[in-house]
Design a protein around this motif. Structure first.
Motif, PDB file in Angstrom:
ATOM      1  N   ASP A 282     -26.528 -42.507  -5.681  1.00 49.17           N
ATOM      2  CA  ASP A 282     -26.387 -42.922  -7.083  1.00 49.17           C
ATOM      3  C   ASP A 282     -26.534 -41.727  -8.022  1.00 49.17           C
ATOM      4  O   ASP A 282     -25.803 -41.602  -9.021  1.00 49.17           O
ATOM      5  CB  ASP A 282     -27.436 -43.985  -7.428  1.00 49.17           C
ATOM      6  CG  ASP A 282     -27.172 -45.315  -6.722  1.00 49.17           C
ATOM      7  OD1 ASP A 282     -26.038 -45.506  -6.249  1.00 49.17           O
ATOM      8  OD2 ASP A 282     -28.107 -46.127  -6.644  1.00 49.17           O
ATOM      9  N   ALA A 283     -27.517 -40.829  -7.693  1.00 51.82           N
ATOM     10  CA  ALA A 283     -27.708 -39.649  -8.534  1.00 51.82           C
ATOM     11  C   ALA A 283     -26.482 -38.742  -8.494  1.00 51.82           C
ATOM     12  O   ALA A 283     -26.081 -38.177  -9.515  1.00 51.82           O
ATOM     13  CB  ALA A 283     -28.950 -38.885  -8.079  1.00 51.82           C
ATOM     14  N   LEU A 284     -25.873 -38.602  -7.320  1.00 52.64           N
ATOM     15  CA  LEU A 284     -24.646 -37.803  -7.207  1.00 52.64           C
ATOM     16  C   LEU A 284     -23.503 -38.454  -7.975  1.00 52.64           C
ATOM     17  O   LEU A 284     -22.706 -37.763  -8.634  1.00 52.64           O
ATOM     18  CB  LEU A 284     -24.262 -37.639  -5.740  1.00 52.64           C
ATOM     19  CG  LEU A 284     -25.065 -36.613  -4.937  1.00 52.64           C
ATOM     20  CD1 LEU A 284     -24.807 -36.776  -3.455  1.00 52.64           C
ATOM     21  CD2 LEU A 284     -24.699 -35.206  -5.396  1.00 52.64           C
ATOM     22  N   ALA A 285     -23.413 -39.780  -7.883  1.00 54.50           N
ATOM     23  CA  ALA A 285     -22.369 -40.480  -8.633  1.00 54.50           C
ATOM     24  C   ALA A 285     -22.563 -40.271 -10.128  1.00 54.50           C
ATOM     25  O   ALA A 285     -21.582 -40.115 -10.877  1.00 54.50           O
ATOM     26  CB  ALA A 285     -22.390 -41.965  -8.284  1.00 54.50           C
ATOM     27  N   GLY A 286     -23.814 -40.259 -10.552  1.00 55.01           N
ATOM     28  CA  GLY A 286     -24.100 -40.011 -11.962  1.00 55.01           C
ATOM     29  C   GLY A 286     -23.694 -38.618 -12.403  1.00 55.01           C
ATOM     30  O   GLY A 286     -23.357 -38.411 -13.585  1.00 55.01           O
ATOM     31  N   MET A 287     -23.714 -37.654 -11.476  1.00 55.33           N
ATOM     32  CA  MET A 287     -23.286 -36.297 -11.808  1.00 55.33           C
ATOM     33  C   MET A 287     -21.768 -36.191 -11.927  1.00 55.33           C
ATOM     34  O   MET A 287     -21.258 -35.261 -12.554  1.00 55.33           O
ATOM     35  CB  MET A 287     -23.765 -35.309 -10.740  1.00 55.33           C
ATOM     36  CG  MET A 287     -25.271 -35.090 -10.702  1.00 55.33           C
ATOM     37  SD  MET A 287     -25.746 -33.834  -9.497  1.00 55.33           S
ATOM     38  CE  MET A 287     -25.142 -32.334 -10.327  1.00 55.33           C
ATOM     39  N   GLY A 288     -21.056 -37.166 -11.309  1.00 58.21           N
ATOM     40  CA  GLY A 288     -19.604 -37.132 -11.361  1.00 58.21           C
ATOM     41  C   GLY A 288     -19.007 -36.173 -10.341  1.00 58.21           C
ATOM     42  O   GLY A 288     -19.713 -35.612  -9.495  1.00 58.21           O
ATOM     43  N   ALA A 289     -17.706 -35.979 -10.432  1.00 61.48           N
ATOM     44  CA  ALA A 289     -17.026 -35.062  -9.513  1.00 61.48           C
ATOM     45  C   ALA A 289     -17.493 -33.633  -9.767  1.00 61.48           C
ATOM     46  O   ALA A 289     -17.924 -33.293 -10.870  1.00 61.48           O
ATOM     47  CB  ALA A 289     -15.511 -35.163  -9.702  1.00 61.48           C
ATOM     48  N   ILE A 290     -17.393 -32.829  -8.713  1.00 60.33           N
ATOM     49  CA  ILE A 290     -17.818 -31.438  -8.859  1.00 60.33           C
ATOM     50  C   ILE A 290     -16.987 -30.763  -9.940  1.00 60.33           C
ATOM     51  O   ILE A 290     -15.757 -30.904  -9.997  1.00 60.33           O
ATOM     52  CB  ILE A 290     -17.702 -30.691  -7.517  1.00 60.33           C
ATOM     53  CG1 ILE A 290     -18.339 -29.308  -7.624  1.00 60.33           C
ATOM     54  CG2 ILE A 290     -16.270 -30.628  -7.010  1.00 60.33           C
ATOM     55  CD1 ILE A 290     -18.559 -28.636  -6.295  1.00 60.33           C
ATOM     56  N   SER A 291     -17.641 -30.072 -10.828  1.00 57.19           N
ATOM     57  CA  SER A 291     -16.981 -29.502 -11.999  1.00 57.19           C
ATOM     58  C   SER A 291     -16.411 -28.119 -11.706  1.00 57.19           C
ATOM     59  O   SER A 291     -16.726 -27.490 -10.684  1.00 57.19           O
ATOM     60  CB  SER A 291     -17.983 -29.399 -13.157  1.00 57.19           C
ATOM     61  OG  SER A 291     -19.026 -28.486 -12.822  1.00 57.19           O
ATOM     62  N   ARG A 292     -15.567 -27.664 -12.621  1.00 56.95           N
ATOM     63  CA  ARG A 292     -15.013 -26.315 -12.487  1.00 56.95           C
ATOM     64  C   ARG A 292     -16.114 -25.259 -12.517  1.00 56.95           C
ATOM     65  O   ARG A 292     -16.053 -24.271 -11.801  1.00 56.95           O
ATOM     66  CB  ARG A 292     -14.021 -26.040 -13.626  1.00 56.95           C
ATOM     67  CG  ARG A 292     -12.672 -26.706 -13.460  1.00 56.95           C
ATOM     68  CD  ARG A 292     -11.724 -26.211 -14.551  1.00 56.95           C
ATOM     69  NE  ARG A 292     -10.392 -26.750 -14.380  1.00 56.95           N
ATOM     70  CZ  ARG A 292      -9.366 -26.429 -15.140  1.00 56.95           C
ATOM     71  NH1 ARG A 292      -9.535 -25.577 -16.154  1.00 56.95           N
ATOM     72  NH2 ARG A 292      -8.171 -26.954 -14.935  1.00 56.95           N
ATOM     73  N   SER A 293     -17.101 -25.482 -13.372  1.00 56.90           N
ATOM     74  CA  SER A 293     -18.179 -24.495 -13.469  1.00 56.90           C
ATOM     75  C   SER A 293     -18.978 -24.430 -12.171  1.00 56.90           C
ATOM     76  O   SER A 293     -19.390 -23.343 -11.738  1.00 56.90           O
ATOM     77  CB  SER A 293     -19.098 -24.830 -14.647  1.00 56.90           C
ATOM     78  OG  SER A 293     -19.662 -26.113 -14.505  1.00 56.90           O
ATOM     79  N   GLU A 294     -19.174 -25.591 -11.522  1.00 56.61           N
ATOM     80  CA  GLU A 294     -19.873 -25.581 -10.234  1.00 56.61           C
ATOM     81  C   GLU A 294     -19.045 -24.861  -9.177  1.00 56.61           C
ATOM     82  O   GLU A 294     -19.582 -24.075  -8.380  1.00 56.61           O
ATOM     83  CB  GLU A 294     -20.155 -27.015  -9.772  1.00 56.61           C
ATOM     84  CG  GLU A 294     -21.252 -27.719 -10.543  1.00 56.61           C
ATOM     85  CD  GLU A 294     -21.446 -29.138 -10.057  1.00 56.61           C
ATOM     86  OE1 GLU A 294     -22.170 -29.334  -9.060  1.00 56.61           O
ATOM     87  OE2 GLU A 294     -20.857 -30.069 -10.665  1.00 56.61           O
ATOM     88  N   LEU A 295     -17.753 -25.129  -9.141  1.00 58.36           N
ATOM     89  CA  LEU A 295     -16.883 -24.440  -8.179  1.00 58.36           C
ATOM     90  C   LEU A 295     -16.886 -22.938  -8.439  1.00 58.36           C
ATOM     91  O   LEU A 295     -16.925 -22.132  -7.499  1.00 58.36           O
ATOM     92  CB  LEU A 295     -15.456 -24.990  -8.275  1.00 58.36           C
ATOM     93  CG  LEU A 295     -15.233 -26.403  -7.723  1.00 58.36           C
ATOM     94  CD1 LEU A 295     -13.823 -26.883  -8.054  1.00 58.36           C
ATOM     95  CD2 LEU A 295     -15.460 -26.422  -6.206  1.00 58.36           C
ATOM     96  N   GLY A 296     -16.830 -22.565  -9.719  1.00 58.84           N
ATOM     97  CA  GLY A 296     -16.862 -21.141 -10.048  1.00 58.84           C
ATOM     98  C   GLY A 296     -18.172 -20.493  -9.639  1.00 58.84           C
ATOM     99  O   GLY A 296     -18.190 -19.375  -9.106  1.00 58.84           O
TER     100      GLY A 296
END
Length: 475
Positions: A262-276
């Motif tokens: 649930d906490a991961l779902a709340g964070m949403g999809a991995i963002s560009r900044s996280e990938l970077g």
């Protein structure tokens, strides 16, 4: 405030011991006051170091009489140059860059996502959850020079909510699960702090001291390969041994993985900044490991920070607002200079020869083992690893250098590996310790007992596994 000042005055008033000049002894008095100031903290550590460097430079203490009378020597200019030389030290800037790295992990949410993913995958069983916490720390450690930022800032906020999901709280009857989880997190971060040279700021400080006082140069890869057998054993052992010593009441739970999901779902999809951020972390790691002969480790970190700024992962305002990073920059810059001053005035050589004389007649490996054990156990007297490193490491390096036949490369690595491990000893031994000590799940008596047991385990593992392994690599 009175304790360090009076101690410095008392030392200065004592007669200089045989073999040391009066100016060198006055420098020892200033250094003693600074170290006691770092331990008692009447002012922030960076302010203590700044005052100490200023006093020593203003009095001209780091300069011998022969230097003063040499042609072209101007004390005011040389004193300022010496006082500010720490700010041109590459290790100091590597530490600063690593703090910015940690900020990127936190700001993008990548550190939290890694921890939650592992909890989701391994959290069905209590023992698996312990390993999830340990592996999360291992994955983040190479890029966070502050174990406080790593464990207290990233790991703790994730795991603090988990005990309630198992039906545990801080009450005496139900806190065994919390004791297990919190101790695994704390003990593991002490291991990972020794596993990577960039996982703890004093590691880098010690390597700089070794380079300047003992002529030993070590790379990021040298450090990792040297500690890998010890680190792998301890990372795997800590969750299991804690499980045996403090068996939690609840062994399984479907709620923890569900909460993490649930906490991961709340964070949403991995963002560009996280990938970077992930890409920059992997790039830096690859360059540290495979390109150390081509590009300096500090320059790698500077390139990574520049790319973080250019891509908007962090802003310059974020960097300016990172008070711990700038504080550590000033702190370590002054500590590097003060340690260099001990070498300049001949104190390091004097201590080394004196210690070597006391240990004369013993085999070099026995001497090295004794020095490492003494260095480790002395940490009971220090509040923080940086103060310990600044005060004791120069003496140990000097003592080792003066013992004929002692393998200095192995000795430096053993001293360095002990730094993170010694953080497990007391509630004040390292940055994250007070947080876990006061979390409500670990009883005070338990913390001290576990600290002693795990501290002895870590020391035995370092000497029984690490020493033979390093000697095999050397041979």
């Amino acid at each position: 405030m009175a304790v360090p000042v009076l101690a410095g005055v008392v030392v200065a008033l004592l007669p200089a011991p045989a073999g040391l000049g009066q100016a060198a002894w006055y420098y020892v008095a200033v250094f003693t006051a600074v170290i006691l100031g770092l331990i008692t903290e009447p002012l922030p550590p960076s302010a203590v170091g700044f005052i100490g460097v200023t006093v020593a430079a203003a009095a001209g203490l780091p300069f011998s009489e022969s230097q003063r009378v040499s042609p072209g020597f101007r004390l005011p200019a040389e004193a300022v140059r010496w006082a500010l030389s720490g700010f041109s030290n590459s290790t100091v800037w590597l530490i600063f860059a690593a703090f910015v790295f940690a900020m990127g992990y936190e700001k993008t949410g990548l550190g939290r996502r890694i921890a939650l993913l592992l909890v989701k995958r391994l959290g069905h069983r209590t023992l698996g959850l312990g390993y999830a916490v340990a592996f999360a720390d291992v994955l983040i450690a190479p890029f966070t020079t502050s174990n406080t930022a790593r464990s207290a800032g990233m790991i703790y906020p994730v795991i603090r909510n988990i005990p309630e999901l198992y039906g545990a709280d801080t009450g005496r009857s139900t806190r065994q699960f919390g004791t297990y989880l919190m101790w695994v997190a704390f003990a593991t971060t002490c291991v990972t702090s020794s596993m990577f040279v960039t996982a703890l700021a004093p590691n880098l400080l010690l390597l700089d001291m070794a380079r300047t006082t003992a002529g030993v140069e070590l790379t990021w890869t040298d450090w990792l390969v040297g500690f890998l057998p010890v680190g792998a054993v301890l990372v795997l052992l800590v969750p299991w041994l804690t499980f045996v010593l403090h068996p939690p009441e609840t062994r399984t739970s479907v709620e923890v993985p569900r909460w993490a999901s649930d906490a991961l779902a709340g964070m949403g999809a991995i963002s560009r900044s996280e990938l970077g951020m992930a890409a920059l972390a992997l790039l830096s790691l690859a360059l540290w490991i495979f390109a150390s002969a081509v590009i300096d480790a500090t320059l790698v970190a500077m390139v990574a920070v520049s790319l973080m700024l250019a891509t908007g992962i962090v802003s310059w305002d974020d960097v300016l607002g990172n008070r711990p990073a700038w504080n550590v920059l000033a702190w370590f810059a002054t500590l590097v200079v003060l340690a260099d001053g001990l070498n300049r005035v001949g104190v390091v050589a004097w201590l080394g020869h004196g210690t070597a004389a006391l240990l004369a007649g013993h085999p070099p490996l026995v001497v090295m083992t004794l020095l490492v054990a003494i260095f480790f156990l002395m940490h009971y007297a220090f509040a923080g690893i940086t103060a310990h490193t600044a005060a004791v490491a120069p003496v140990m390096l000097a003592a080792g250098s003066a013992v004929e036949g002692l393998p200095m490369r192995t000795f430096v690595l053993l001293l360095g590996f002990s730094l993170g491990l010694m953080g497990v000893l007391t509630p004040y031994a390292t940055g994250p310790a007070p947080l876990y000590y006061g979390c409500g799940f670990i009883a005070r008596k338990d913390f001290w007992c576990l600290g002693f047991l795990f501290g002895m385990l870590f020391l035995v593992a370092l000497l029984a596994i690490g020493l033979p392994w390093l000697e095999a690599l050397r041979g």
